[in-house]
Every structure is written in structure tokens, then in C-alpha cells.
Motif scaffolding. Sequence first.
Motif, short mmCIF file in Angstrom:
data_model
loop_
_atom_site.label_atom_id
_atom_site.label_comp_id
_atom_site.label_asym_id
_atom_site.label_seq_id
_atom_site.Cartn_x
_atom_site.Cartn_y
_atom_site.Cartn_z
N THR A 67 0.84 -1.18 0.00
CA THR A 67 0.00 0.00 0.00
C THR A 67 0.89 1.25 0.00
O THR A 67 2.11 1.15 0.22
CB THR A 67 -0.90 0.03 1.25
OG1 THR A 67 -0.05 0.16 2.40
CG2 THR A 67 -1.78 -1.21 1.35
N GLU A 68 0.27 2.39 -0.21
CA GLU A 68 1.04 3.64 -0.16
C GLU A 68 1.69 3.81 1.21
O GLU A 68 2.83 4.25 1.31
CB GLU A 68 0.15 4.83 -0.50
CG GLU A 68 -0.16 4.93 -1.97
CD GLU A 68 -0.91 6.19 -2.33
OE1 GLU A 68 -0.76 7.22 -1.63
OE2 GLU A 68 -1.65 6.15 -3.32
N ARG A 69 0.97 3.45 2.28
CA ARG A 69 1.53 3.58 3.62
C ARG A 69 2.72 2.65 3.83
O ARG A 69 3.73 3.03 4.43
CB ARG A 69 0.45 3.31 4.69
CG ARG A 69 0.98 3.34 6.10
CD ARG A 69 1.58 4.68 6.46
NE ARG A 69 2.29 4.57 7.73
CZ ARG A 69 3.35 5.29 8.07
NH1 ARG A 69 3.82 6.20 7.24
NH2 ARG A 69 3.93 5.13 9.23
N GLU A 75 5.57 4.23 2.05
CA GLU A 75 6.03 5.42 2.78
C GLU A 75 6.94 5.02 3.94
O GLU A 75 8.01 5.60 4.12
CB GLU A 75 4.81 6.19 3.30
CG GLU A 75 5.12 7.42 4.09
CD GLU A 75 3.83 8.05 4.62
OE1 GLU A 75 3.74 8.26 5.85
OE2 GLU A 75 2.93 8.32 3.81
N GLU A 131 4.58 -0.06 14.18
CA GLU A 131 4.11 -0.40 12.84
C GLU A 131 5.24 -1.08 12.08
O GLU A 131 6.38 -0.60 12.09
CB GLU A 131 3.69 0.87 12.09
CG GLU A 131 3.20 0.61 10.68
CD GLU A 131 2.85 1.88 9.92
OE1 GLU A 131 2.27 1.74 8.84
OE2 GLU A 131 3.15 2.98 10.40
#
Length: 136
Positions: free
Chosen positions: A5-7, A10, A74
Motif C-alpha cells: 500500500t502507499e503507507r 512510505e 508499525e
Amino acid sequence: MAKMTERMQELFNKVHIVVLSTATSDGTPNAVPVGAKKIIDAETILISDQFFKKTLENMKTNPQASVTYWEGREGYQLKGSASIETSGPRFEETVRWIDELSTKIGAPLKSKGTIILKIEKIYDVAPGPDAGKQLA
């Protein structure tokens, strides 16, 4: 193939060091810190080989590898198949990138190869009830 995902992308770009894990053909594990890494696309990451010995030997006989990265509470583990490139446009681009990085940080770095990891599965490694859950 699994897509970050974009997260996930990132966070991958934000952390300075990731852990690359490989295993021998008989299953003996090996894990090393890696700082020279890039995202090619949501399904593919690139790692430059400056110092790999056991890692490189492992990938030649067992291409399955994983990259784990986290910050705070995370984190993600990307599992897939690794290939090694020591010639061609992507390798030449990696050599230039590492030469520039070497100059920037004042350390004698030289890329010996480009590792391409095609992501097949993504797992959550954050502590808590979803630790180890497959995300993609």
C-alpha cells in the motif's frame, strides 16, 4: 504477486535500515541489515549488494527471501523470490546510485550486484493481536 500500500511504501522509504533474511537450501537462516534499498514498484524492491557473502550464496541456491522493516509499533514483512543482476541497465543504474551515495556519506561503497525481490506475500509484524497476519 502482493502489492504494498502507499503507507507500506512510505514507511519503507522512511526507515534507514531493513532486515534481509535468506536461508540455505537446507533451511539454515541468515539475516543482515540493509541500507541501500529502493522501491521499483508496489510489487518489487531493489537492494544493492555491497557486502553480501552468505546472503548471496543463499539466494543462488534458495531464492526465497524476506525483508522486514518497522518503526515504533508499525511494521511489515515482505516475502518473495529474489533474483540477482550483475549486468544490464538496472545494475548499471544501481552502480551509479551507490557511487553517488558513497561520495555523499564519505564511505567507500561499491555495488557488486542488484537484488530484485518480487513480493509474493506481505505480513503485519506490529505487536498485538494482528502480529503475523497476512495482509496481502
